[in-house]
Design a protein around this motif. Structure first.
Motif, PDB file in Angstrom:
ATOM      1  N   MET A  32     -17.689  54.955  75.752  1.00  0.00           N
ATOM      2  CA  MET A  32     -17.580  54.046  74.606  1.00  0.00           C
ATOM      3  C   MET A  32     -17.576  52.583  75.024  1.00  0.00           C
ATOM      4  N   ALA A  33     -17.206  52.283  76.281  1.00  0.00           N
ATOM      5  CA  ALA A  33     -17.245  50.904  76.755  1.00  0.00           C
ATOM      6  C   ALA A  33     -18.611  50.542  77.318  1.00  0.00           C
ATOM      7  N   LEU A  34     -19.253  51.505  78.014  1.00  0.00           N
ATOM      8  CA  LEU A  34     -20.509  51.211  78.715  1.00  0.00           C
ATOM      9  C   LEU A  34     -21.699  51.114  77.756  1.00  0.00           C
ATOM     10  N   VAL A  35     -21.797  52.044  76.804  1.00  0.00           N
ATOM     11  CA  VAL A  35     -22.960  52.050  75.899  1.00  0.00           C
ATOM     12  C   VAL A  35     -23.096  50.733  75.123  1.00  0.00           C
ATOM     13  N   PRO A  36     -22.028  50.178  74.525  1.00  0.00           N
ATOM     14  CA  PRO A  36     -22.187  48.891  73.826  1.00  0.00           C
ATOM     15  C   PRO A  36     -22.647  47.759  74.741  1.00  0.00           C
ATOM     16  N   ILE A  37     -22.219  47.780  76.014  1.00  0.00           N
ATOM     17  CA  ILE A  37     -22.635  46.720  76.939  1.00  0.00           C
ATOM     18  C   ILE A  37     -24.132  46.825  77.213  1.00  0.00           C
ATOM     19  N   VAL A  38     -24.609  48.042  77.443  1.00  0.00           N
ATOM     20  CA  VAL A  38     -26.033  48.236  77.731  1.00  0.00           C
ATOM     21  C   VAL A  38     -26.882  47.858  76.509  1.00  0.00           C
ATOM     22  N   ILE A  39     -26.495  48.366  75.335  1.00  0.00           N
ATOM     23  CA  ILE A  39     -27.258  48.039  74.118  1.00  0.00           C
ATOM     24  C   ILE A  39     -27.180  46.537  73.837  1.00  0.00           C
ATOM     25  N   GLY A  40     -25.975  45.972  74.001  1.00  0.00           N
ATOM     26  CA  GLY A  40     -25.818  44.529  73.774  1.00  0.00           C
ATOM     27  C   GLY A  40     -26.718  43.712  74.673  1.00  0.00           C
ATOM     28  N   LEU A  41     -26.854  44.106  75.947  1.00  0.00           N
ATOM     29  CA  LEU A  41     -27.723  43.380  76.879  1.00  0.00           C
ATOM     30  C   LEU A  41     -29.190  43.537  76.490  1.00  0.00           C
ATOM     31  N   LEU A  42     -29.571  44.764  76.108  1.00  0.00           N
ATOM     32  CA  LEU A  42     -30.977  44.998  75.734  1.00  0.00           C
ATOM     33  C   LEU A  42     -31.369  44.200  74.485  1.00  0.00           C
ATOM     34  N   VAL A  43     -30.432  44.008  73.560  1.00  0.00           N
ATOM     35  CA  VAL A  43     -30.721  43.215  72.358  1.00  0.00           C
ATOM     36  C   VAL A  43     -30.611  41.720  72.655  1.00  0.00           C
ATOM     37  N   ALA A  44     -29.644  41.347  73.497  1.00  0.00           N
ATOM     38  CA  ALA A  44     -29.416  39.925  73.784  1.00  0.00           C
ATOM     39  C   ALA A  44     -30.574  39.295  74.548  1.00  0.00           C
ATOM     40  N   LEU A  45     -31.234  40.064  75.420  1.00  0.00           N
ATOM     41  CA  LEU A  45     -32.336  39.490  76.210  1.00  0.00           C
ATOM     42  C   LEU A  45     -33.470  38.974  75.320  1.00  0.00           C
ATOM     43  N   PRO A  46     -34.052  39.793  74.415  1.00  0.00           N
ATOM     44  CA  PRO A  46     -35.120  39.236  73.557  1.00  0.00           C
ATOM     45  C   PRO A  46     -34.623  38.162  72.602  1.00  0.00           C
ATOM     46  N   LEU A  47     -33.399  38.314  72.068  1.00  0.00           N
ATOM     47  CA  LEU A  47     -32.879  37.282  71.172  1.00  0.00           C
ATOM     48  C   LEU A  47     -32.634  35.975  71.931  1.00  0.00           C
ATOM     49  N   GLY A  48     -32.165  36.089  73.171  1.00  0.00           N
ATOM     50  CA  GLY A  48     -31.966  34.890  73.991  1.00  0.00           C
ATOM     51  C   GLY A  48     -33.293  34.221  74.315  1.00  0.00           C
ATOM     52  N   LEU A  49     -34.298  35.028  74.647  1.00  0.00           N
ATOM     53  CA  LEU A  49     -35.633  34.471  74.908  1.00  0.00           C
ATOM     54  C   LEU A  49     -36.180  33.772  73.663  1.00  0.00           C
ATOM     55  N   ALA A  50     -35.979  34.410  72.495  1.00  0.00           N
ATOM     56  CA  ALA A  50     -36.437  33.785  71.251  1.00  0.00           C
ATOM     57  C   ALA A  50     -35.685  32.488  70.981  1.00  0.00           C
ATOM     58  N   GLY A  51     -34.376  32.473  71.325  1.00  0.00           N
ATOM     59  CA  GLY A  51     -33.588  31.252  71.125  1.00  0.00           C
ATOM     60  C   GLY A  51     -34.046  30.116  72.012  1.00  0.00           C
ATOM     61  N   VAL A  52     -34.526  30.437  73.219  1.00  0.00           N
ATOM     62  CA  VAL A  52     -35.057  29.401  74.117  1.00  0.00           C
ATOM     63  C   VAL A  52     -36.432  28.934  73.634  1.00  0.00           C
ATOM     64  N   ARG A  53     -37.227  29.895  73.161  1.00  0.00           N
ATOM     65  CA  ARG A  53     -38.584  29.553  72.718  1.00  0.00           C
ATOM     66  C   ARG A  53     -38.559  28.777  71.407  1.00  0.00           C
ATOM     67  N   TRP A  54     -37.719  29.216  70.466  1.00  0.00           N
ATOM     68  CA  TRP A  54     -37.602  28.522  69.176  1.00  0.00           C
ATOM     69  C   TRP A  54     -36.155  28.064  69.017  1.00  0.00           C
ATOM     70  N   ARG A  55     -35.865  26.852  69.411  1.00  0.00           N
ATOM     71  CA  ARG A  55     -34.486  26.365  69.468  1.00  0.00           C
ATOM     72  C   ARG A  55     -33.806  26.375  68.108  1.00  0.00           C
ATOM     73  N   TRP A  56     -34.603  26.249  66.997  1.00  0.00           N
ATOM     74  CA  TRP A  56     -33.996  26.263  65.668  1.00  0.00           C
ATOM     75  C   TRP A  56     -33.352  27.619  65.360  1.00  0.00           C
ATOM     76  N   LEU A  57     -33.785  28.660  66.080  1.00  0.00           N
ATOM     77  CA  LEU A  57     -33.263  29.999  65.832  1.00  0.00           C
ATOM     78  C   LEU A  57     -31.934  30.238  66.541  1.00  0.00           C
ATOM     79  N   TYR A  58     -31.681  29.455  67.599  1.00  0.00           N
ATOM     80  CA  TYR A  58     -30.535  29.732  68.463  1.00  0.00           C
ATOM     81  C   TYR A  58     -29.193  29.531  67.753  1.00  0.00           C
ATOM     82  N   GLN A  59     -29.002  28.371  67.123  1.00  0.00           N
ATOM     83  CA  GLN A  59     -27.699  28.077  66.511  1.00  0.00           C
ATOM     84  C   GLN A  59     -27.336  29.058  65.388  1.00  0.00           C
TER      85      GLN A  59
END
Length: 220
Positions: A29-56
């Motif tokens: 229950m601790a490991l699965v959320p971390i893995v899923i969170g990282l897999l979702v955070a990577l593309p969202l983080g990339l999108a936030g860098v590419r389109w700064r208006w999306l980040y905030q």
């Protein structure tokens, strides 16, 4: 007068299979959320860098979710995902992990020096190759720093799930408190702290393996 010892080792021995099962449940229950969170955070983080208006707006939404009391979120989820299920515990923990990891990914990618990025462009790197071979490796220390925070938080917060019938080692806290018997509580605390320490150590070792240049610079 016979006094009850603080730790009953015979109780630990008799109940070790149960404790081991709770430990395994806690890890999942601790490991699965971390893995899923990282897999979702990577593309969202990339999108936030590419389109700064999306980040905030994205970070603002994650911060609002992170500020919600975990027990209240569990209660809201129970009619949807059920009482005493792993899903009820893991969904909010996934959002909590994302709230930590998205800013870490953005900070890591924006920490890449512009002259390094321009050098990769001049050498003919495609955007994908530049991302995989230049930007992400440089961002690894910052991303892993966020991952260490998310991992330790997730391991600790899983215990709260015991209040809705599924909390891994958190069950030991409820059991000990209900019976005014301290041994399960102490066993639960020791195992949660040990689990967090092991996870943190593994992530530190992962950082050393993924950033060999840091060791070379440190030994120079």
């Amino acid at each position: 007068m016979h006094e009850e010892p603080l730790v009953r080792w015979d109780w630990i021995g008799r109940n070790w299979p149960t404790i081991q099962g709770l430990l395994e449940d806690h890890v999942v229950m601790a490991l699965v959320p971390i893995v899923i969170g990282l897999l979702v955070a990577l593309p969202l983080g990339l999108a936030g860098v590419r389109w700064r208006w999306l980040y905030q707006p994205t970070v603002g939404l994650m911060n609002v979710i992170y500020s919600l009391p975990s027990l209240a979120v569990f209660i809201v989820l129970i009619p949807i995902t059920g009482l005493a299920t792993r899903t009820t515990v893991m969904i909010p923990l996934t959002f909590y992990a994302m709230a930590v990891l998205i800013p870490a990914v953005v900070d890591g990618l924006t920490s890449v020096p512009d002259h390094v990025r321009q050098s990769a462009v001049a050498m003919g790197f495609t955007p994908l190759r530049r991302l995989l071979q230049v930007e992400l490796p440089i961002a690894v220390p910052v991303v892993l720093a966020g991952l260490r925070v998310a991992a330790v938080s997730s391991i600790s917060l899983v215990s709260v799930g015991a209040l809705v019938g599924r909390g891994g080692l958190g069950y030991l806290f409820i059991d000990g408190w209900q019976r005014q018997f301290y041994t399960p509580i102490i066993v639960g605390i020791v195992l949660v702290v040990a689990l967090a320490a092991v996870a943190d150590l593994l992530l530190v070792l992962a950082q050393r393996l993924l950033t060999p240049w840091s060791r070379a610079r440190g030994s120079a």
